[in-house]
Design an enzyme around this catalytic site. Structure first.
Site, mmCIF file in Angstrom:
data_model
loop_
_atom_site.group_PDB
_atom_site.id
_atom_site.type_symbol
_atom_site.label_atom_id
_atom_site.label_comp_id
_atom_site.label_asym_id
_atom_site.label_seq_id
_atom_site.Cartn_x
_atom_site.Cartn_y
_atom_site.Cartn_z
ATOM 1 N N SER A 177 0.777 -1.228 0.133
ATOM 2 C CA SER A 177 -0.041 0.042 0.069
ATOM 3 C C SER A 177 1.035 1.429 -0.064
ATOM 4 C CB SER A 177 -1.131 -0.017 1.328
ATOM 5 O OG SER A 177 -1.881 0.894 1.083
ATOM 6 N N ASP A 191 -0.460 -4.235 -3.583
ATOM 7 C CA ASP A 191 -1.264 -3.334 -3.674
ATOM 8 C C ASP A 191 -0.885 -1.959 -3.602
ATOM 9 O OD1 ASP A 191 -3.945 -4.308 -4.504
ATOM 10 O OD2 ASP A 191 -4.596 -4.779 -2.496
ATOM 11 N N HIS A 235 -7.728 -5.638 0.189
ATOM 12 C CA HIS A 235 -6.376 -5.051 0.468
ATOM 13 C C HIS A 235 -5.665 -5.520 1.730
ATOM 14 C CE1 HIS A 235 -3.658 -1.653 -0.050
ATOM 15 N NE2 HIS A 235 -3.967 -0.982 1.081
#
Length: 432
Positions: free
Chosen positions: A276, A299, A354
């Protein structure tokens, strides 16, 4: 990282109304933190040929120092301590603040769910490797901290890597700390003994910084991603010093013998990896430091990066995405890194969300896991195995490793029933 979904659930309802089997647990048991646990789920053990060890490193007690958890291949241990997944209760408080849930109930909930969870690595176990170990510097996501990706980091260690999981101090972690000199007020405080690490120093806790009312997000996130990349580079510099035999004064005073790493780290084979916000950090780090030979971005959240940073990246990147997180604008920015000369690959794991990359996905039952968006439809272990194996194959390819990770090369191409080559996000041709 974890806010969406969890804050929709009332803590009182969570604690009082749901039976243990929904949490994924069974009978109550006492944890290492002195609290009861209603969770008997666990983080999966690494699958490589080596046992995994771990230790914490803090070089220089100030904010300018380096703080990371080190994972490494270690000696086989019949009896050894496994570290707590959540090292201090202040991390529970930080998670509560980040997810905007009531602190009165959060510590009880988190302790019940996670207080007894252990990381599947031997704490301070002796380092052991027959060859020099390649390096991965790992960057956590927004609201996370250094211990929350142990299923990834222990797997890499078991496969022969040295992994430094950085705990960022840019106020993007839900909680972290540095050390400061003890004052007379600390000495008078009854709780000072609990927070003291040595006679003259105490922990100074830092928590997640929320956006202020009316504040634009990009300037903050871009400033943070630059700081994070610098912290990754600093961690690599510390490992370089350790490999050279420079005496280390770890202010945390762990039992690990750092001298055993001298001339054992392969500094010609270094990668950066992150989830992320950590994925953006990995890309920023590539632009800043050519010693990073490649990156794996899990991600990746591309928002914090300036457009002019992207052309400065000249190393291979592997994007491993979840099915439910990505959106057109983010994929469009990833596509700006496409190159005819440098390998840039992308796969998407079906049935994942996620939070399928941090350890939380393994530690809640199906109902709560899906309500909190910590689980997708795919078995979490299948998902993390696909991610880990594809990442290992990519690392072998671009670090020049003499391993057998190339058995998983097909995963880099998305060749598996649970993988999508590229992305599941539909882009208009004009947007590509």
């Amino acid at each position: 990282m974890l806010r969406h979904g969890f804050r929709k659930l009332c803590p009182v309802v969570l604690e009082q109304s749901l039976p243990p089997q929904i949490w994924g647990g069974g009978k109550l048991k006492f944890s290492a933190m002195g609290n009861m646990s209603c969770n008997n789920l666990e983080i999966p053990s690494p699958k490589g040929p080596n046992p995994a060890g771990c230790t914490d490193f803090m070089m220089d007690h100030t904010l300018q120092g380096s703080f990371f958890r080190l994972y490494y291949p270690c000696q086989s241990m019949d009896k050894a301590e496994l570290p707590d997944w959540i090292p201090n209760r202040e991390y529970f408080n930080g998670l509560a603040d980040f997810m905007k849930i009531n602190k009165t109930f959060s510590e009880r909930i988190f302790n019940c769910l996670f207080g007894s969870i252990k990381i599947p690595a031997y704490l301070d176990a002796p380092f052991n490797s027959n060859e020099k170990c390649p390096v991965v510097i790992f960057s956590h996501g927004l609201g996370a901290f250094r211990t929350l990706y142990s299923a990834i980091c222990t797997e890499l260690a078991s496969q022969g890597f040295i992994v430094a999981s950085v705990e960022h101090r840019d106020q993007s972690a839900s909680a972290t700390y540095h050390l400061r000199p003890k004052t007379e007020l600390d000495t008078a405080n009854k709780d000072s003994s609990r927070t003291s690490l040595r006679d003259t120093l105490v922990r100074e806790w830092m928590y997640y910084r929320s956006l202020q009312q009316g504040e634009q997000e990009f300037p903050l996130r871009n400033k943070q991603v630059k700081e994070r990349a610098d912290e990754c580079i600093l961690a690599l510099q510390k490992l370089t010093d350790i490999n050279a035999g420079v005496p280390m004064q770890n202010v945390l005073h762990t039992q690990f013998d750092w001298k055993t790493l001298e001339n054992s780290i392969d500094l010609g084979r270094v990668a950066v990896m992150g989830h992320s916000f950590g994925g953006a950090t990995a890309i920023e780090a590539l632009a800043k430091e050519v010693k990073f030979k490649c990156a794996v971005a899990l991600d990746a959240w591309m928002f914090p990066l300036k457009d002019e940073t992207l052309p400065q990246v000249n190393q291979p990147i592997f994007f491993v995405n979840s099915e439910k997180f990505q959106w057109a604008e983010n994929i469009k920015r990833i596509k700006k890194l496409d190159s005819s000369d440098i390998e840039r690959k992308m796969v998407t794991i079906r049935g994942t969300v996620h939070q399928s990359f941090p350890d939380f996905t393994f530690l809640t039952g199906d109902l709560i896991g899906k309500l909190m968006k910590l689980k997708g439809d795919l078995d979490p272990e299948i998902g993390i195995n696909l991610s880990n194996r594809a990442s290992l194959a990519f690392l072998q390819r671009h670090l020049g490793l003499k391993k057998d990770f190339n058995q998983w090369n097909r995963l880099i191409e998305g060749d598996d029933e649970n993988l999508i080559p590229g992305t599941n996000v539909i882009l208009l041709q004009s947007a590509i």
